[in-house]
Design an enzyme around this catalytic site. Structure first.
Site, PDB file in Angstrom:
ATOM      1  N   ASP A  25      98.965 -23.932  69.448  1.00 43.55           N
ATOM      2  CA  ASP A  25      98.535 -22.627  68.922  1.00 43.55           C
ATOM      3  C   ASP A  25      97.981 -21.730  70.020  1.00 43.55           C
ATOM      4  O   ASP A  25      97.599 -20.593  69.762  1.00 43.55           O
ATOM      5  CB  ASP A  25      97.512 -22.797  67.805  1.00 43.55           C
ATOM      6  CG  ASP A  25      96.232 -23.496  68.235  1.00 43.55           C
ATOM      7  OD1 ASP A  25      96.162 -23.955  69.400  1.00 43.55           O
ATOM      8  OD2 ASP A  25      95.302 -23.597  67.418  1.00 43.55           O
TER       9      ASP A  25
ATOM     10  N   ASP B 218      98.177 -29.557  62.953  1.00 41.97           N
ATOM     11  CA  ASP B 218      96.783 -29.899  62.616  1.00 41.97           C
ATOM     12  C   ASP B 218      96.223 -28.814  61.692  1.00 41.97           C
ATOM     13  O   ASP B 218      95.068 -28.411  61.801  1.00 41.97           O
ATOM     14  CB  ASP B 218      95.926 -30.040  63.880  1.00 41.97           C
ATOM     15  CG  ASP B 218      94.605 -30.760  63.628  1.00 41.97           C
ATOM     16  OD1 ASP B 218      94.396 -31.253  62.504  1.00 41.97           O
ATOM     17  OD2 ASP B 218      93.762 -30.794  64.547  1.00 41.97           O
TER      18      ASP B 218
ATOM     19  N   ASN C  71      92.359 -32.767  72.970  1.00 41.68           N
ATOM     20  CA  ASN C  71      91.281 -32.428  72.044  1.00 41.68           C
ATOM     21  C   ASN C  71      90.622 -33.684  71.482  1.00 41.68           C
ATOM     22  O   ASN C  71      91.299 -34.643  71.112  1.00 41.68           O
ATOM     23  CB  ASN C  71      91.802 -31.557  70.901  1.00 41.68           C
ATOM     24  CG  ASN C  71      92.384 -30.245  71.393  1.00 41.68           C
ATOM     25  OD1 ASN C  71      93.575 -30.000  71.292  1.00 41.68           O
ATOM     26  ND2 ASN C  71      91.551 -29.403  71.959  1.00 41.68           N
ATOM     27  N   ALA C  72      89.281 -33.672  71.444  1.00 37.06           N
ATOM     28  CA  ALA C  72      88.488 -34.780  70.904  1.00 37.06           C
ATOM     29  C   ALA C  72      88.789 -36.092  71.618  1.00 37.06           C
ATOM     30  O   ALA C  72      88.933 -37.149  71.000  1.00 37.06           O
ATOM     31  CB  ALA C  72      88.702 -34.924  69.391  1.00 37.06           C
TER      32      ALA C  72
ATOM     33  N   HIS D 103      90.224 -39.066  68.934  1.00 35.78           N
ATOM     34  CA  HIS D 103      88.788 -38.991  68.677  1.00 35.78           C
ATOM     35  C   HIS D 103      88.093 -40.132  69.419  1.00 35.78           C
ATOM     36  O   HIS D 103      87.340 -40.923  68.854  1.00 35.78           O
ATOM     37  CB  HIS D 103      88.505 -39.029  67.179  1.00 35.78           C
ATOM     38  CG  HIS D 103      88.945 -37.776  66.479  1.00 35.78           C
ATOM     39  ND1 HIS D 103      88.146 -36.655  66.412  1.00 35.78           N
ATOM     40  CD2 HIS D 103      90.097 -37.449  65.873  1.00 35.78           C
ATOM     41  CE1 HIS D 103      88.795 -35.699  65.767  1.00 35.78           C
ATOM     42  NE2 HIS D 103      89.989 -36.155  65.432  1.00 35.78           N
TER      43      HIS D 103
ATOM     44  N   ARG E 173      88.160 -38.616  89.596  1.00 32.20           N
ATOM     45  CA  ARG E 173      87.537 -39.926  89.831  1.00 32.20           C
ATOM     46  C   ARG E 173      87.218 -40.650  88.528  1.00 32.20           C
ATOM     47  O   ARG E 173      86.694 -41.772  88.558  1.00 32.20           O
ATOM     48  CB  ARG E 173      86.267 -39.759  90.676  1.00 32.20           C
ATOM     49  CG  ARG E 173      86.553 -39.446  92.145  1.00 32.20           C
ATOM     50  CD  ARG E 173      85.309 -39.538  92.996  1.00 32.20           C
ATOM     51  NE  ARG E 173      84.336 -38.515  92.644  1.00 32.20           N
ATOM     52  CZ  ARG E 173      84.306 -37.286  93.172  1.00 32.20           C
ATOM     53  NH1 ARG E 173      85.218 -36.936  94.079  1.00 32.20           N
ATOM     54  NH2 ARG E 173      83.402 -36.405  92.798  1.00 32.20           N
TER      55      ARG E 173
ATOM     56  N   GLY F  67      90.630 -27.998  63.215  1.00 31.35           N
ATOM     57  CA  GLY F  67      92.021 -27.872  62.815  1.00 31.35           C
ATOM     58  C   GLY F  67      92.532 -26.498  63.218  1.00 31.35           C
ATOM     59  O   GLY F  67      91.991 -25.844  64.109  1.00 31.35           O
TER      60      GLY F  67
ATOM     61  N   HIS G 121      96.498 -35.226  68.892  1.00 29.65           N
ATOM     62  CA  HIS G 121      96.176 -33.907  69.468  1.00 29.65           C
ATOM     63  C   HIS G 121      95.636 -34.028  70.899  1.00 29.65           C
ATOM     64  O   HIS G 121      94.451 -33.873  71.176  1.00 29.65           O
ATOM     65  CB  HIS G 121      95.262 -33.062  68.578  1.00 29.65           C
ATOM     66  CG  HIS G 121      94.099 -33.726  67.927  1.00 29.65           C
ATOM     67  ND1 HIS G 121      93.165 -34.482  68.610  1.00 29.65           N
ATOM     68  CD2 HIS G 121      93.683 -33.707  66.638  1.00 29.65           C
ATOM     69  CE1 HIS G 121      92.246 -34.903  67.775  1.00 29.65           C
ATOM     70  NE2 HIS G 121      92.534 -34.455  66.575  1.00 29.65           N
TER      71      HIS G 121
ATOM     72  N   HIS H 140      93.857 -24.366  71.104  1.00 25.76           N
ATOM     73  CA  HIS H 140      93.402 -25.737  71.344  1.00 25.76           C
ATOM     74  C   HIS H 140      93.669 -26.202  72.776  1.00 25.76           C
ATOM     75  O   HIS H 140      92.899 -27.003  73.312  1.00 25.76           O
ATOM     76  CB  HIS H 140      94.093 -26.712  70.378  1.00 25.76           C
ATOM     77  CG  HIS H 140      93.466 -26.774  69.026  1.00 25.76           C
ATOM     78  ND1 HIS H 140      93.662 -25.808  68.071  1.00 25.76           N
ATOM     79  CD2 HIS H 140      92.630 -27.690  68.472  1.00 25.76           C
ATOM     80  CE1 HIS H 140      92.983 -26.120  66.979  1.00 25.76           C
ATOM     81  NE2 HIS H 140      92.349 -27.269  67.197  1.00 25.76           N
TER      82      HIS H 140
END
Length: 369
Positions: free
Chosen positions: A237, A261, A209-210, A185, A217, A296, A206, A240
């Site tokens: 899955d 997740d 993701n996030a 995150h 560059r 999730g 993950h 994602h």
């Protein structure tokens, strides 16, 4: 207890018998066979290990009561024999309440349930610009606060954003105290990721993701992971992360391991569920917020294994990615491989890789409940 079939050991498949007593494997007898011979027959693999579980069976681990037990029983029916209960970003009092509710179930033998080996604290020490499906309650972490939370429940993993002021020092301090710290995150630059690894960050949450993405560059946090990480989670899955990106990560990160997740929607029909403070919707194999953001997943680890094999991995390598690597990463030396002395945590699969049996410490899980 004895199990007969093609047994996946660290040295490959054996055709023979696995003996268990007192919740442990006491002996494995058999002759070596190639995987091509084992495929299509009864295969016995290490139980799956999932380091990132928010819920399942309609329950969310942020809820009080027996929500985490419902979650652990749901995932056990899909082959997960060990998991980390994973919290959401929330006001401090809600995180504290969740940890106190989780604590009595951690590292306990509960009939019909996966072993809950501890907690993955995913937030609140994240970047509010990269919330993903996390509620907007992010703040800066301190060593004192994390120590206080660790007194409430056994936290094994902490996800945080290293670019937040003060978090590089926190990574070093938490790593020195034996916690695994993962980057996630995060809107940080490539350089922030490299600095975090140098301070002791051990993985990425993950992957893809996030987090800030890869550009030639401006490599971002994804670039730091692909260039420098030894460990990282990935959600296989096939929603994602594109299969091509999974293949790239497999080539770049030696100890890439799979997580679900998963949310309350795992193991449940399509419908409306909770993810922390959010209302989420399970539909067409995924879980999303009302605005369409992935929130999730509904993934279970038996499907993760099948997806990896579909991508071209051998059963042996896929098993490592859903079991052995996570066990080693979390310091769980008594599981994740079928050897004498290990916990009798096992899954039995048919030739289509469908579950035929699950055992936690040698006790069969009822797959029909």
């Amino acid at each position: 207890m004895q199990l007969h079939g093609f047994i996946l050991t660290p040295d490959g498949f054996l055709r023979g018998t696995l003996h268990c007593e007192g919740g442990r494997i006491v002996a494995i007898e058999g002759c070596s066979v190639p995987e091509t011979q084992a495929r299509g027959e009864t295969m016995i693999l290490p139980g799956f290990i999932d380091a990132h579980v928010h819920g399942g069976g309609g329950a969310d681990v942020m809820d009080a009561g027996e929500a985490v037990l419902t979650t652990a029983r749901t995932h056990a029916r899909h082959g997960t024999t060990t998991l980390l209960a994973t919290t959401m970003t929330a006001p401090l009092e809600e995180i504290e309440a969740a940890l106190m509710a989780l604590a009595p179930w951690c590292n306990q033998s509960v009939p019909g349930a996966a072993n809950i080996a501890g907690v993955h604290l995913e937030g609140p020490y994240i970047n509010p610009q990269r919330l993903g499906a996390q509620p907007d309650h992010a703040w800066v972490g301190t060593l004192q606060q994390v120590r206080s939370l660790c007194r409430l429940a056994p936290i094994r993993l902490v996800t945080l954003a290293p670019e937040v002021p003060g978090h590089l020092a926190l990574i070093a301090a938490l790593s020195a105290e034996g916690l695994r710290v993962q980057i996630g995150h995060s809107n940080g630059r490539y350089e922030d990721g490299v600095a975090a690894i140098e301070q002791g960050a051990s993985g990425f949450t993950h992957l893809f993701n996030a987090m800030s993405g890869l550009h030639h560059r401006d490599p971002g946090m994804v670039g730091a992971a692909l260039a420098h990480a030894r460990h990282a989670e990935i959600i296989p899955d096939l929603l994602h992360v594109h299969p091509g990106a999974i293949r790239a990560a497999l080539r770049a990160i030696p100890c890439l391991y799979c997580v679900s997740d998963s949310t309350a929607g795992a193991g449940m029909p399509d419908g409306r569920y909770r993810l922390g403070r959010h209302e989420v919707y399970k539909c067409q194999g995924g879980v999303r917020l009302a605005d369409g953001t992935l929130a999730g997943s509904a993934l279970t680890m038996d499907q993760a294994l099948r997806n990896l094999v579909k991508l071209g991995l051998s059963v042996q390598e896929a098993s490592m990615r859903v079991s052995t690597i996570a066990a080693d990463y979390l310091g769980l030396s008594d599981r994740g491989r079928l050897v004498p002395g290990a916990r009798a945590d096992m899954v039995v699969l048919d030739g289509e890789l469908s579950l035929q049996g699950v055992y936690v410490e040698g006790v069969a899980i009822d797959l029909a409940t």
